[in-house]
Design a protein around this motif. Structure first.
Motif, PDB file in Angstrom:
ATOM      1  N   THR A 102       2.713  -1.109  -1.039  1.00  0.00           N
ATOM      2  CA  THR A 102       3.522  -1.983  -1.889  1.00  0.00           C
ATOM      3  C   THR A 102       2.664  -2.521  -3.024  1.00  0.00           C
ATOM      4  O   THR A 102       1.555  -3.012  -2.789  1.00  0.00           O
ATOM      5  N   VAL A 103       3.174  -2.405  -4.245  1.00  0.00           N
ATOM      6  CA  VAL A 103       2.456  -2.876  -5.434  1.00  0.00           C
ATOM      7  C   VAL A 103       3.329  -3.848  -6.211  1.00  0.00           C
ATOM      8  O   VAL A 103       4.554  -3.814  -6.114  1.00  0.00           O
ATOM      9  N   ARG A 104       2.677  -4.695  -6.969  1.00  0.00           N
ATOM     10  CA  ARG A 104       3.360  -5.612  -7.888  1.00  0.00           C
ATOM     11  C   ARG A 104       2.866  -5.289  -9.293  1.00  0.00           C
ATOM     12  O   ARG A 104       1.665  -5.196  -9.516  1.00  0.00           O
ATOM     13  N   LEU A 105       3.810  -5.132 -10.215  1.00  0.00           N
ATOM     14  CA  LEU A 105       3.468  -4.750 -11.586  1.00  0.00           C
ATOM     15  C   LEU A 105       3.981  -5.777 -12.581  1.00  0.00           C
ATOM     16  O   LEU A 105       5.072  -6.316 -12.430  1.00  0.00           O
ATOM     17  N   ARG A 106       3.180  -6.005 -13.610  1.00  0.00           N
ATOM     18  CA  ARG A 106       3.594  -6.838 -14.739  1.00  0.00           C
ATOM     19  C   ARG A 106       4.409  -5.970 -15.704  1.00  0.00           C
ATOM     20  O   ARG A 106       4.432  -4.757 -15.573  1.00  0.00           O
ATOM     21  N   PRO A 107       5.054  -6.596 -16.692  1.00  0.00           N
ATOM     22  CA  PRO A 107       5.833  -5.811 -17.655  1.00  0.00           C
ATOM     23  C   PRO A 107       4.993  -4.705 -18.302  1.00  0.00           C
ATOM     24  O   PRO A 107       3.886  -4.947 -18.791  1.00  0.00           O
ATOM     25  N   PHE A 108       5.487  -3.490 -18.250  1.00  0.00           N
ATOM     26  CA  PHE A 108       4.882  -2.291 -18.852  1.00  0.00           C
ATOM     27  C   PHE A 108       3.505  -1.947 -18.288  1.00  0.00           C
ATOM     28  O   PHE A 108       2.789  -1.129 -18.870  1.00  0.00           O
ATOM     29  N   GLU A 109       3.127  -2.523 -17.170  1.00  0.00           N
ATOM     30  CA  GLU A 109       1.807  -2.237 -16.592  1.00  0.00           C
ATOM     31  C   GLU A 109       1.741  -0.808 -16.073  1.00  0.00           C
ATOM     32  O   GLU A 109       2.663  -0.313 -15.428  1.00  0.00           O
ATOM     33  N   LEU A 110       0.613  -0.151 -16.337  1.00  0.00           N
ATOM     34  CA  LEU A 110       0.317   1.186 -15.830  1.00  0.00           C
ATOM     35  C   LEU A 110      -0.657   1.024 -14.673  1.00  0.00           C
ATOM     36  O   LEU A 110      -1.619   0.256 -14.775  1.00  0.00           O
ATOM     37  N   MET A 111      -0.424   1.733 -13.563  1.00  0.00           N
ATOM     38  CA  MET A 111      -1.318   1.646 -12.416  1.00  0.00           C
ATOM     39  C   MET A 111      -1.573   3.050 -11.877  1.00  0.00           C
ATOM     40  O   MET A 111      -0.679   3.899 -11.867  1.00  0.00           O
ATOM     41  N   THR A 112      -2.813   3.283 -11.451  1.00  0.00           N
ATOM     42  CA  THR A 112      -3.192   4.532 -10.818  1.00  0.00           C
ATOM     43  C   THR A 112      -3.754   4.212  -9.444  1.00  0.00           C
ATOM     44  O   THR A 112      -4.657   3.385  -9.320  1.00  0.00           O
ATOM     45  N   LEU A 113      -3.201   4.850  -8.421  1.00  0.00           N
ATOM     46  CA  LEU A 113      -3.687   4.684  -7.054  1.00  0.00           C
ATOM     47  C   LEU A 113      -4.301   5.984  -6.574  1.00  0.00           C
ATOM     48  O   LEU A 113      -3.806   7.076  -6.876  1.00  0.00           O
ATOM     49  N   ARG A 114      -5.363   5.838  -5.812  1.00  0.00           N
ATOM     50  CA  ARG A 114      -6.006   6.982  -5.169  1.00  0.00           C
ATOM     51  C   ARG A 114      -5.789   6.817  -3.667  1.00  0.00           C
ATOM     52  O   ARG A 114      -6.229   5.828  -3.091  1.00  0.00           O
ATOM     53  N   LEU A 115      -5.098   7.769  -3.057  1.00  0.00           N
ATOM     54  CA  LEU A 115      -4.766   7.707  -1.649  1.00  0.00           C
ATOM     55  C   LEU A 115      -5.660   8.676  -0.881  1.00  0.00           C
ATOM     56  O   LEU A 115      -5.635   9.884  -1.149  1.00  0.00           O
ATOM     57  N   SER A 116      -6.425   8.156   0.057  1.00  0.00           N
ATOM     58  CA  SER A 116      -7.265   9.003   0.899  1.00  0.00           C
ATOM     59  C   SER A 116      -6.421   9.478   2.073  1.00  0.00           C
ATOM     60  O   SER A 116      -5.572   8.752   2.586  1.00  0.00           O
ATOM     61  N   ARG A 117      -6.676  10.684   2.501  1.00  0.00           N
ATOM     62  CA  ARG A 117      -5.944  11.257   3.627  1.00  0.00           C
ATOM     63  C   ARG A 117      -6.892  12.026   4.533  1.00  0.00           C
ATOM     64  O   ARG A 117      -8.014  12.331   4.133  1.00  0.00           O
ATOM     65  N   ARG A 118      -6.422  12.303   5.714  1.00  0.00           N
ATOM     66  CA  ARG A 118      -7.271  13.046   6.674  1.00  0.00           C
ATOM     67  C   ARG A 118      -7.312  14.498   6.334  1.00  0.00           C
ATOM     68  O   ARG A 118      -6.482  15.106   5.837  1.00  0.00           O
TER      69      ARG A 118
END
Length: 86
Positions: free
Chosen positions: A70-86
């Motif tokens: 779950t993420v919270r974003l401000r107006p027009f915010e760009l976000m990049t997530l890196r998800l680690s997996r097995r």
């Protein structure tokens, strides 16, 4: 993502060949948004990165409950997530 205001613009493997998955998205309507991303694989870690996939300490860390992030974003915010997996 479960919020129409949040638009996913990229889902890809990390450039370093680690097998991590990179997800890039932004808030598109000019308001604040709270959205949940549900991964289709077992997530072992989540990291916020910059556009070059380098870790960043900006903003609060996403909340993770198993494979739901779950993420919270401000107006027009760009976000990049890196998800680690097995």
């Amino acid at each position: 993502m479960d919020d129409d205001a949040v638009v996913v613009t990229a889902v890809k493997l990390a450039d370093d060949g680690s097998g991590d998955v990179v997800v890039r998205f932004h808030e598109a309507y000019g308001g604040r948004a709270r959205a949940t991303l549900t991964a289709g694989f077992e997530v072992t870690g989540v990291m916020v990165t910059d556009l070059l996939e380098r870790p960043t300490a900006e903003g609060p860390a996403p909340d993770r409950d198993g494979d739901r992030i779950t993420v919270r974003l401000r107006p027009f915010e760009l976000m990049t997530l890196r998800l680690s997996r097995r």
